[in-house]
Design a protein around this motif. Structure first.
Motif, PDB file in Angstrom:
ATOM      1  N   PRO A 245       0.821  -1.220   0.000  1.00 20.56           N
ATOM      2  CA  PRO A 245       0.000   0.000   0.000  1.00 20.56           C
ATOM      3  C   PRO A 245       0.853   1.267   0.000  1.00 20.56           C
ATOM      4  CG  PRO A 245      -0.017  -1.019   2.174  1.00 20.56           C
ATOM      5  CD  PRO A 245       0.691  -1.976   1.268  1.00 20.56           C
ATOM      6  N   VAL A 246       0.369   2.290  -0.674  1.00 20.09           N
ATOM      7  CA  VAL A 246       1.003   3.613  -0.721  1.00 20.09           C
ATOM      8  C   VAL A 246      -0.111   4.652  -0.709  1.00 20.09           C
ATOM      9  CG1 VAL A 246       2.565   5.161  -1.943  1.00 20.09           C
ATOM     10  CG2 VAL A 246       2.890   2.689  -2.128  1.00 20.09           C
ATOM     11  N   ALA A 247       0.027   5.683   0.117  1.00 18.38           N
ATOM     12  CA  ALA A 247      -0.986   6.740   0.207  1.00 18.38           C
ATOM     13  C   ALA A 247      -0.362   8.089  -0.134  1.00 18.38           C
ATOM     14  CB  ALA A 247      -1.585   6.777   1.619  1.00 18.38           C
ATOM     15  N   TRP A 248      -1.175   9.006  -0.638  1.00 19.81           N
ATOM     16  CA  TRP A 248      -0.658  10.335  -0.967  1.00 19.81           C
ATOM     17  C   TRP A 248      -1.741  11.404  -0.817  1.00 19.81           C
ATOM     18  CZ3 TRP A 248      -0.929   6.464  -4.808  1.00 19.81           C
ATOM     19  CH2 TRP A 248      -1.962   6.605  -5.718  1.00 19.81           C
ATOM     20  N   THR A 249      -1.261  12.640  -0.716  1.00 18.65           N
ATOM     21  CA  THR A 249      -2.141  13.813  -0.702  1.00 18.65           C
ATOM     22  C   THR A 249      -1.728  14.753  -1.825  1.00 18.65           C
ATOM     23  OG1 THR A 249      -0.707  14.988   0.871  1.00 18.65           O
ATOM     24  CG2 THR A 249      -2.522  13.685   1.784  1.00 18.65           C
ATOM     25  N   THR A 250      -2.634  15.631  -2.184  1.00 20.22           N
ATOM     26  CA  THR A 250      -2.388  16.590  -3.256  1.00 20.22           C
ATOM     27  C   THR A 250      -1.705  17.836  -2.690  1.00 20.22           C
ATOM     28  OG1 THR A 250      -4.489  15.840  -4.191  1.00 20.22           O
ATOM     29  CG2 THR A 250      -3.457  17.774  -5.201  1.00 20.22           C
ATOM     30  N   VAL A 251      -0.677  18.316  -3.388  1.00 15.92           N
ATOM     31  CA  VAL A 251       0.041  19.533  -2.997  1.00 15.92           C
ATOM     32  C   VAL A 251      -0.226  20.597  -4.065  1.00 15.92           C
ATOM     33  CG1 VAL A 251       2.280  20.561  -2.469  1.00 15.92           C
ATOM     34  CG2 VAL A 251       1.822  18.163  -1.863  1.00 15.92           C
TER      35      VAL A 251
ATOM     36  N   ALA B   9       1.621   8.996   5.441  1.00 20.75           N
ATOM     37  CA  ALA B   9       1.503   7.805   6.278  1.00 20.75           C
ATOM     38  C   ALA B   9       0.325   6.939   5.815  1.00 20.75           C
ATOM     39  CB  ALA B   9       1.308   8.219   7.737  1.00 20.75           C
ATOM     40  N   ILE B  10       0.562   5.632   5.777  1.00 24.71           N
ATOM     41  CA  ILE B  10      -0.490   4.697   5.395  1.00 24.71           C
ATOM     42  C   ILE B  10      -1.405   4.483   6.600  1.00 24.71           C
ATOM     43  CG2 ILE B  10      -0.949   2.353   4.580  1.00 24.71           C
ATOM     44  CD1 ILE B  10       1.866   2.417   3.340  1.00 24.71           C
ATOM     45  N   PRO B  11      -2.699   4.568   6.417  1.00 32.72           N
ATOM     46  CA  PRO B  11      -3.624   4.402   7.556  1.00 32.72           C
ATOM     47  C   PRO B  11      -3.415   3.069   8.275  1.00 32.72           C
ATOM     48  CG  PRO B  11      -4.788   5.243   5.633  1.00 32.72           C
ATOM     49  CD  PRO B  11      -3.414   4.881   5.168  1.00 32.72           C
ATOM     50  N   ALA B  12      -3.641   3.088   9.588  1.00 33.02           N
ATOM     51  CA  ALA B  12      -3.388   1.901  10.418  1.00 33.02           C
ATOM     52  C   ALA B  12      -4.230   0.711   9.971  1.00 33.02           C
ATOM     53  CB  ALA B  12      -3.665   2.234  11.884  1.00 33.02           C
ATOM     54  N   ASP B  13      -5.468   0.945   9.560  1.00 30.51           N
ATOM     55  CA  ASP B  13      -6.300  -0.186   9.160  1.00 30.51           C
ATOM     56  C   ASP B  13      -5.799  -0.838   7.880  1.00 30.51           C
ATOM     57  OD1 ASP B  13      -7.046   2.194   7.802  1.00 30.51           O
ATOM     58  OD2 ASP B  13      -8.933   1.268   7.187  1.00 30.51           O
ATOM     59  N   VAL B  14      -5.173  -0.033   7.003  1.00 33.58           N
ATOM     60  CA  VAL B  14      -4.600  -0.584   5.766  1.00 33.58           C
ATOM     61  C   VAL B  14      -3.357  -1.413   6.084  1.00 33.58           C
ATOM     62  CG1 VAL B  14      -3.563   0.001   3.535  1.00 33.58           C
ATOM     63  CG2 VAL B  14      -5.541   1.296   4.374  1.00 33.58           C
ATOM     64  N   VAL B  15      -2.509  -0.900   6.987  1.00 33.06           N
ATOM     65  CA  VAL B  15      -1.309  -1.639   7.401  1.00 33.06           C
ATOM     66  C   VAL B  15      -1.723  -2.971   8.023  1.00 33.06           C
ATOM     67  CG1 VAL B  15       0.716  -1.625   8.903  1.00 33.06           C
ATOM     68  CG2 VAL B  15      -0.017   0.495   7.776  1.00 33.06           C
ATOM     69  N   ARG B  16      -2.672  -2.915   8.895  1.00 36.47           N
ATOM     70  CA  ARG B  16      -3.132  -4.121   9.594  1.00 36.47           C
ATOM     71  C   ARG B  16      -3.682  -5.154   8.614  1.00 36.47           C
ATOM     72  NH1 ARG B  16      -6.727  -4.044  15.027  1.00 36.47           N
ATOM     73  NH2 ARG B  16      -7.374  -6.242  15.107  1.00 36.47           N
ATOM     74  N   ALA B  17      -4.534  -4.706   7.697  1.00 40.77           N
ATOM     75  CA  ALA B  17      -5.144  -5.622   6.735  1.00 40.77           C
ATOM     76  C   ALA B  17      -4.084  -6.265   5.845  1.00 40.77           C
ATOM     77  CB  ALA B  17      -6.178  -4.879   5.892  1.00 40.77           C
ATOM     78  N   TYR B  18      -3.108  -5.478   5.435  1.00 38.98           N
ATOM     79  CA  TYR B  18      -2.073  -6.019   4.554  1.00 38.98           C
ATOM     80  C   TYR B  18      -1.244  -7.080   5.257  1.00 38.98           C
ATOM     81  CZ  TYR B  18       1.783  -6.402   1.312  1.00 38.98           C
ATOM     82  OH  TYR B  18       2.714  -6.912   0.431  1.00 38.98           O
TER      83      TYR B  18
END
Length: 521
Positions: free
Chosen positions: A111-117, A297-306
């Motif tokens: 998983p990889v997460a991002w925001t718009t700048v 940062a990758i959300p905790a629920d995504v880390v856990r699920a992976y």
């Protein structure tokens, strides 16, 4: 005629013996001067000789080709399409195996997460958007099991021009994301479309090459493509702006902005701090018409699920995260919120039969930095079992030996301030007087002998190759004597790559991340 052949053979043998004597004498002279300032001058002097010889060999080769009447190749429309398809196949061949070795889809994409700048780090939205609308767009997303094509959707969004800058901290997954997207773009490509090519910016010196010249050389070096291709026929995926020396970054950003049309898609990656410093030096200039995404940062629920899905111990990870939430305020989830740390957690805490790799042990570590250090330190023990197992070539690498070899290589790379490990540069582990004599005289000896026998061009070219090869062989002897590195160094590097300690980038190896190299030093 027989007598002439015997005389010629005798002359060549005499030259070979004489060259060997010259090499030995030079080795002794270099040893005598090993503490003398003269050695520095000799090193530079022979570097000039080597470069001049290489230029002469190139000129002679070109003249030979011209004299042979080799026609110039002018590809037509069909040839252009064939060349592009060939390049696309080469890119696929280079990076598809690397996707597997880096465990980027093992069995699911990391998983990889991002925001718009937005501006001023990004260009004005009216320039970023293909329709000229100044209204900002929200491109925030997370590439995970539910959205495996999230980045591809940004790059192909019709509201944008397909130009994206990806920023992030170390370990955030910039290079891995780019590699996966290169293969995804190749999968979606149809004939005549631009070819996505992954190019490493640290190999470019804007002071010596234009952007077009560098791309041409990289296509030849990394992908074996020597046919003329215009920049408009490529979709450049430019990785590692932050790894360029600081004075070159600003010139690189300017060149990229000025070389490619605003409607030509491209992707650039960099660490956030280095990119912002570069923009500061450009007095407000940014990457033209490019959307900017910052990996977060990758959300905790995504880390856990992976981790529950990608390992053979879902119950252990579930228990660890439950305790982390109720007793530690989510400290472990915070430490594992980037792809590098998630992957290391998978590798080092997979086998449920090992008593020392229970995920709950991570809860005993006091902070994020300690967790990261622990995971880096656990990698080598995890991938080099004790007792050892033979690799596919039959070599057996004991854990203690592998650890020592990898530390030696990491220190060598650290001293040279590089992330790249190339066999022809390993001779630099030798003292200069040995490297100078063994490499130069070995190359000259070979060059003189072959040159007399088969011609000056072949002799000069072969001599230059043997200059590096000869020094490399002397280096191997030195390593084995001190037990620093194995004699079968290439087999060891290939096996370390197979185990996931090293990764391959074109013709060179790298540690799976710069943070691992730094930790091993």
């Amino acid at each position: 005629m027989t007598g002439e052949r015997v005389d010629g053979r005798g002359q060549r043998l005499a030259w070979g013996a004489g060259s060997f004597v010259v090499m030995c004498v030079a080795l002794g002279v270099a040893r005598f001067f090993h503490d003398n300032d003269l050695l520095e001058g000799l090193d530079k002097f022979f570097s000039v000789i080597g470069g001049t010889s290489g230029l002469l060999a190139l000129v002679l080769t070109i003249q030979a080709l011209r004299s042979a009447g080799s026609p110039a190749h002018t590809p037509g429309r069909h040839a252009d399409s064939a060349v592009l398809d060939g390049l696309a196949a080469a890119v696929e061949q280079v990076w598809r195996p690397e996707l597997r070795r880096r465990r980027l889809a093992n069995p699911h994409p990391l998983p990889v997460a991002w925001t718009t700048v937005g501006p001023p780090i990004a260009d004005h939205w009216s320039n970023i958007r293909s329709d000229g609308d100044p209204t900002p767009l929200n491109l925030d997303d997370c590439l995970d099991l539910r959205h495996p094509d999230a980045l591809h959707q940004v790059l192909t969004d019709k509201r944008l021009r397909g130009r994206v800058v990806i920023l992030g901290e170390p370990g955030a997954g910039k290079t891995s994301l780019l590699l996966r997207e290169a293969l995804r773009l190749l999968q979606a490509r149809i004939p005549e479309d631009p070819v996505p090519v992954l190019l490493r910016l640290p190999t470019w010196n804007p002071d010596e090459q234009t952007l077009e010249q560098w791309i041409t050389s990289q296509l030849a070096t990394e992908y074996g493509c020597r046919s003329p291709i215009t920049t408009g026929q490529l979709l450049p995926l430019l990785d590692g702006l932050d790894e360029m020396p600081a004075p070159r970054r600003a010139r690189a950003v300017q060149a990229i902005s000025n070389t490619f049309d605003l409607d030509q898609p491209l992707v650039l990656t960099s660490r956030t701090t280095e990119y912002l410093d570069t923009l500061t030096g450009l007095s407000g200039t940014t990457m033209a018409a490019a959307a900017v995404l910052e990996l977060t940062a990758i959300p905790a629920d995504v880390v856990r699920a992976y981790l529950q899905l990608a390992t053979s111990r879902p119950g252990d990870w579930e228990e660890a995260f439950d305790r982390d939430t109720t007793q530690h305020g989510g400290r472990l989830a915070t430490a594992l919120n980037a792809p590098l740390w998630i992957d290391l957690a998978c590798i080092t805490h997979t086998d449920p039969d090992q008593p020392d790799n229970q995920p709950s042990r991570l809860l005993d570590l006091p902070d994020t930095e300690t967790v990261h250090t622990y995971l880096l330190d656990r990698l080598i023990p995890a991938v080099y079992p004790d007792p050892p197992e033979p690799d596919p070539t039959g070599h057996t690498w004991h854990r203690a030996d592998a650890d020592r070899y990898l530390r030696k290589l990491a220190n060598h790379m650290h001293r040279r301030n590089t992330q790249d490990l190339a066999w022809w540069e390993l001779a630099h582990t030798l003292p200069r007087h040995i490297r100078l004599a063994s490499g130069l005289m070995g190359g000259l000896a070979f060059g003189l002998t072959i040159g007399l026998a088969f011609g000056l061009t072949l002799g000069l070219t072969g001599g230059l190759v043997l200059t590096s090869w000869g020094a490399f062989q002397y280096a191997r002897l030195s390593w084995c004597t001190r037990n620093d590195l194995p004699w079968s160094i290439m087999a060891f590097l290939a096996d370390a790559h197979r185990r996931g300690v090293l990764r391959q980038a074109g013709g060179v190896y790298q540690f799976r991340h710069g943070l691992l190299r730094d930790r091993l030093t």
